[in-house]
Write a protein that holds these residues in place. Structure first.
Motif, PDB file in Angstrom:
ATOM      1  N   UNK A   1       1.136  -1.055  -0.053  1.00 14.46           N
ATOM      2  CA  UNK A   1      -0.134   0.064   0.006  1.00 14.46           C
ATOM      3  C   UNK A   1       0.913   1.301  -0.100  1.00 14.46           C
ATOM      4  N   UNK A   2       0.708   2.068  -1.025  1.00 14.01           N
ATOM      5  CA  UNK A   2       1.805   3.181  -1.160  1.00 14.01           C
ATOM      6  C   UNK A   2       0.869   4.576  -1.756  1.00 14.01           C
ATOM      7  N   UNK A   3       1.449   5.469  -1.000  1.00 13.69           N
ATOM      8  CA  UNK A   3       1.081   6.917  -1.744  1.00 13.69           C
ATOM      9  C   UNK A   3       2.053   7.456  -2.068  1.00 13.69           C
ATOM     10  N   UNK A   4       1.865   8.275  -3.570  1.00 11.83           N
ATOM     11  CA  UNK A   4       2.789   9.026  -4.361  1.00 11.83           C
ATOM     12  C   UNK A   4       2.217  10.424  -4.306  1.00 11.83           C
ATOM     13  N   UNK A   5       3.087  11.068  -3.775  1.00 14.26           N
ATOM     14  CA  UNK A   5       2.679  12.607  -3.486  1.00 14.26           C
ATOM     15  C   UNK A   5       3.641  13.611  -4.448  1.00 14.26           C
ATOM     16  N   UNK A   6       2.657  14.379  -5.156  1.00 15.22           N
ATOM     17  CA  UNK A   6       3.483  15.191  -6.180  1.00 15.22           C
ATOM     18  C   UNK A   6       3.609  14.183  -7.517  1.00 15.22           C
ATOM     19  N   UNK A   7       2.798  13.547  -8.032  1.00 19.39           N
ATOM     20  CA  UNK A   7       2.885  12.397  -8.668  1.00 19.39           C
ATOM     21  C   UNK A   7       3.001  12.687 -10.274  1.00 19.39           C
ATOM     22  N   UNK A   8       2.393  14.130 -10.517  1.00 22.24           N
ATOM     23  CA  UNK A   8       2.440  14.226 -12.009  1.00 22.24           C
ATOM     24  C   UNK A   8       3.745  14.664 -12.572  1.00 22.24           C
ATOM     25  N   UNK A   9       4.107  14.211 -13.812  1.00 24.00           N
ATOM     26  CA  UNK A   9       3.113  13.475 -14.950  1.00 24.00           C
ATOM     27  C   UNK A   9       2.900  12.017 -14.728  1.00 24.00           C
TER      28      UNK A   9
ATOM     29  N   UNK B   1       5.185   5.942   2.032  1.00 22.95           N
ATOM     30  CA  UNK B   1       4.649   7.340   1.452  1.00 22.95           C
ATOM     31  C   UNK B   1       5.937   7.813   0.799  1.00 22.95           C
ATOM     32  N   UNK B   2       5.817   7.918  -0.814  1.00 24.18           N
ATOM     33  CA  UNK B   2       6.903   8.629  -1.409  1.00 24.18           C
ATOM     34  C   UNK B   2       6.298  10.142  -1.925  1.00 24.18           C
ATOM     35  N   UNK B   3       7.103  11.265  -1.807  1.00 23.70           N
ATOM     36  CA  UNK B   3       6.969  12.487  -2.063  1.00 23.70           C
ATOM     37  C   UNK B   3       8.104  12.999  -3.200  1.00 23.70           C
ATOM     38  N   UNK B   4       7.572  13.609  -4.129  1.00 25.11           N
ATOM     39  CA  UNK B   4       8.513  14.106  -5.300  1.00 25.11           C
ATOM     40  C   UNK B   4       7.820  15.658  -5.374  1.00 25.11           C
ATOM     41  N   UNK B   5       7.132  15.904  -4.265  1.00 22.61           N
ATOM     42  CA  UNK B   5       6.524  17.419  -4.431  1.00 22.61           C
ATOM     43  C   UNK B   5       7.352  18.269  -4.539  1.00 22.61           C
TER      44      UNK B   5
ATOM     45  N   UNK C   1       9.356   6.208   4.301  1.00 21.63           N
ATOM     46  CA  UNK C   1       9.073   7.497   4.076  1.00 21.63           C
ATOM     47  C   UNK C   1       9.980   8.153   2.996  1.00 21.63           C
ATOM     48  N   UNK C   2       9.831   8.428   1.969  1.00 18.34           N
ATOM     49  CA  UNK C   2      10.674   8.794   1.085  1.00 18.34           C
ATOM     50  C   UNK C   2      10.407  10.404   0.474  1.00 18.34           C
ATOM     51  N   UNK C   3      11.445  11.281   0.447  1.00 22.81           N
ATOM     52  CA  UNK C   3      11.042  12.568   0.042  1.00 22.81           C
ATOM     53  C   UNK C   3      12.032  13.384  -0.692  1.00 22.81           C
ATOM     54  N   UNK C   4      11.639  14.141  -1.628  1.00 23.54           N
ATOM     55  CA  UNK C   4      12.650  15.179  -2.287  1.00 23.54           C
ATOM     56  C   UNK C   4      12.978  16.201  -1.098  1.00 23.54           C
ATOM     57  N   UNK C   5      14.109  16.611  -1.005  1.00 21.56           N
ATOM     58  CA  UNK C   5      14.620  17.591   0.130  1.00 21.56           C
ATOM     59  C   UNK C   5      15.482  18.409  -0.594  1.00 21.56           C
TER      60      UNK C   5
ATOM     61  N   UNK D   1      20.154  21.555  -5.930  1.00 27.01           N
ATOM     62  CA  UNK D   1      20.319  21.218  -4.843  1.00 27.01           C
ATOM     63  C   UNK D   1      19.595  20.014  -4.118  1.00 27.01           C
ATOM     64  N   UNK D   2      18.969  19.325  -5.207  1.00 25.73           N
ATOM     65  CA  UNK D   2      17.921  18.184  -4.728  1.00 25.73           C
ATOM     66  C   UNK D   2      18.694  17.083  -4.133  1.00 25.73           C
ATOM     67  N   UNK D   3      18.215  16.466  -3.110  1.00 26.01           N
ATOM     68  CA  UNK D   3      18.411  15.202  -2.702  1.00 26.01           C
ATOM     69  C   UNK D   3      17.400  14.433  -2.064  1.00 26.01           C
ATOM     70  N   UNK D   4      17.347  13.274  -1.723  1.00 23.44           N
ATOM     71  CA  UNK D   4      16.325  12.450  -1.146  1.00 23.44           C
ATOM     72  C   UNK D   4      16.394  11.865   0.152  1.00 23.44           C
ATOM     73  N   UNK D   5      15.532  12.216   0.939  1.00 25.73           N
ATOM     74  CA  UNK D   5      15.403  11.776   2.322  1.00 25.73           C
ATOM     75  C   UNK D   5      14.931  10.109   2.533  1.00 25.73           C
ATOM     76  N   UNK D   6      15.561   9.439   2.817  1.00 22.47           N
ATOM     77  CA  UNK D   6      14.948   7.752   2.890  1.00 22.47           C
ATOM     78  C   UNK D   6      15.003   7.531   4.333  1.00 22.47           C
ATOM     79  N   UNK D   7      13.634   7.333   4.794  1.00 28.64           N
ATOM     80  CA  UNK D   7      13.405   7.121   6.211  1.00 28.64           C
ATOM     81  C   UNK D   7      12.833   5.526   6.477  1.00 28.64           C
TER      82      UNK D   7
END
Ligand SMILES: C[S@@+](CC[C@H](N)C(=O)[O-])C[C@H]1O[C@@H](n2cnc3c(N)ncnc32)[C@H](O)[C@@H]1O
Length: 184
Positions: free
Chosen positions: A32-40, A97-101, A137-141, A174-180
């Motif tokens: 079960x996954x949520x993709x935040x800021x998914x477009x395109x 939860x993954x976020x590329x927002x 939780x994975x997010x762009x930071x 300056x983009x990195x990803x947070x892997x939690x």
């Protein structure tokens, strides 16, 4: 022609996510996954290929072409009603939860990175509340003024916190990803 187009992906952003998955095995035992800021939609395309029995929900402010095995919510993730809609769809705590927002509206890179940092924090607060104990939780930071505060917050909530810059991420960004992993 771009490699992403040839391989049928909507964005080259997919290669960042692929690297994250291959290095940190974030999709192991995930359904079960949520993709935040998914477009395109390239991250959701990748999820749709990898997760056969599960629920994938993809959220963005912008409409985008639908992707098989995924459910789309078009709206602002920071809106409480949107978050309630997501929770009522799953009805139970989830695995990932993954976020590329990201925002890119002001033309001022520092301001954009602060606003994107707020999106990351909002996604993390939601994840702390809605992930199961083994959840990820994975997010762009962005490297910027709020970076240390966000990482400190992540370390309070998760046992395993890493920062990763995929090779596919532009070196001058300056983009990195947070892997939690693993909630405390
Ligand atoms: C870099 S793009 C995502 C690319 C996507 N991962 C892919 O693979 O196709 C960032 C997205 O975040 C979305 N976004 C920004 N703020 C948002 C918010 N508050 N709620 C939902 N989506 C948001 C933008 O509309 C944009 O489509």
């Amino acid at each position: 022609m771009r490699k992403s187009k040839i391989e049928g992906y909507r964005s080259r952003a997919v290669y960042k996510f692929k690297e994250i998955d291959e290095k940190f095995k974030i999709l192991n035992n995930v359904s079960n996954v949520i993709d935040l800021g998914a477009a395109p939609g390239s991250w959701s395309q990748y999820l749709s290929q990898k997760i056969k029995n599960g629920k994938i929900v993809s959220i963005d402010l912008l409409k985008f072409e639908s992707i098989r095995n995924t459910t789309q919510i078009i709206g602002d993730f920071t809106n409480n009603d949107v978050q309630l809609m997501i929770k009522s769809y799953f009805k139970k705590k989830i695995d990932l939860v993954i976020s590329d927002m990201a925002v890119n509206t002001t033309g001022n890179k520092n301001l954009d990175s602060i606003v994107t940092g707020e999106l990351c924090l909002e996604a993390m607060r939601f994840s702390i509340d809605f992930l199961n104990g083994n959840g990820r939780f994975i997010s762009k930071i962005f490297m910027g003024s709020s970076f240390n505060e966000i990482v400190a917050y992540a370390k309070k909530a998760f046992k395993d916190v890493r920062i990763f810059k995929p090779l596919a991420s532009r070196k001058d960004s300056k983009e990195n990803f947070l892997i939690c992993k693993k909630l405390r």
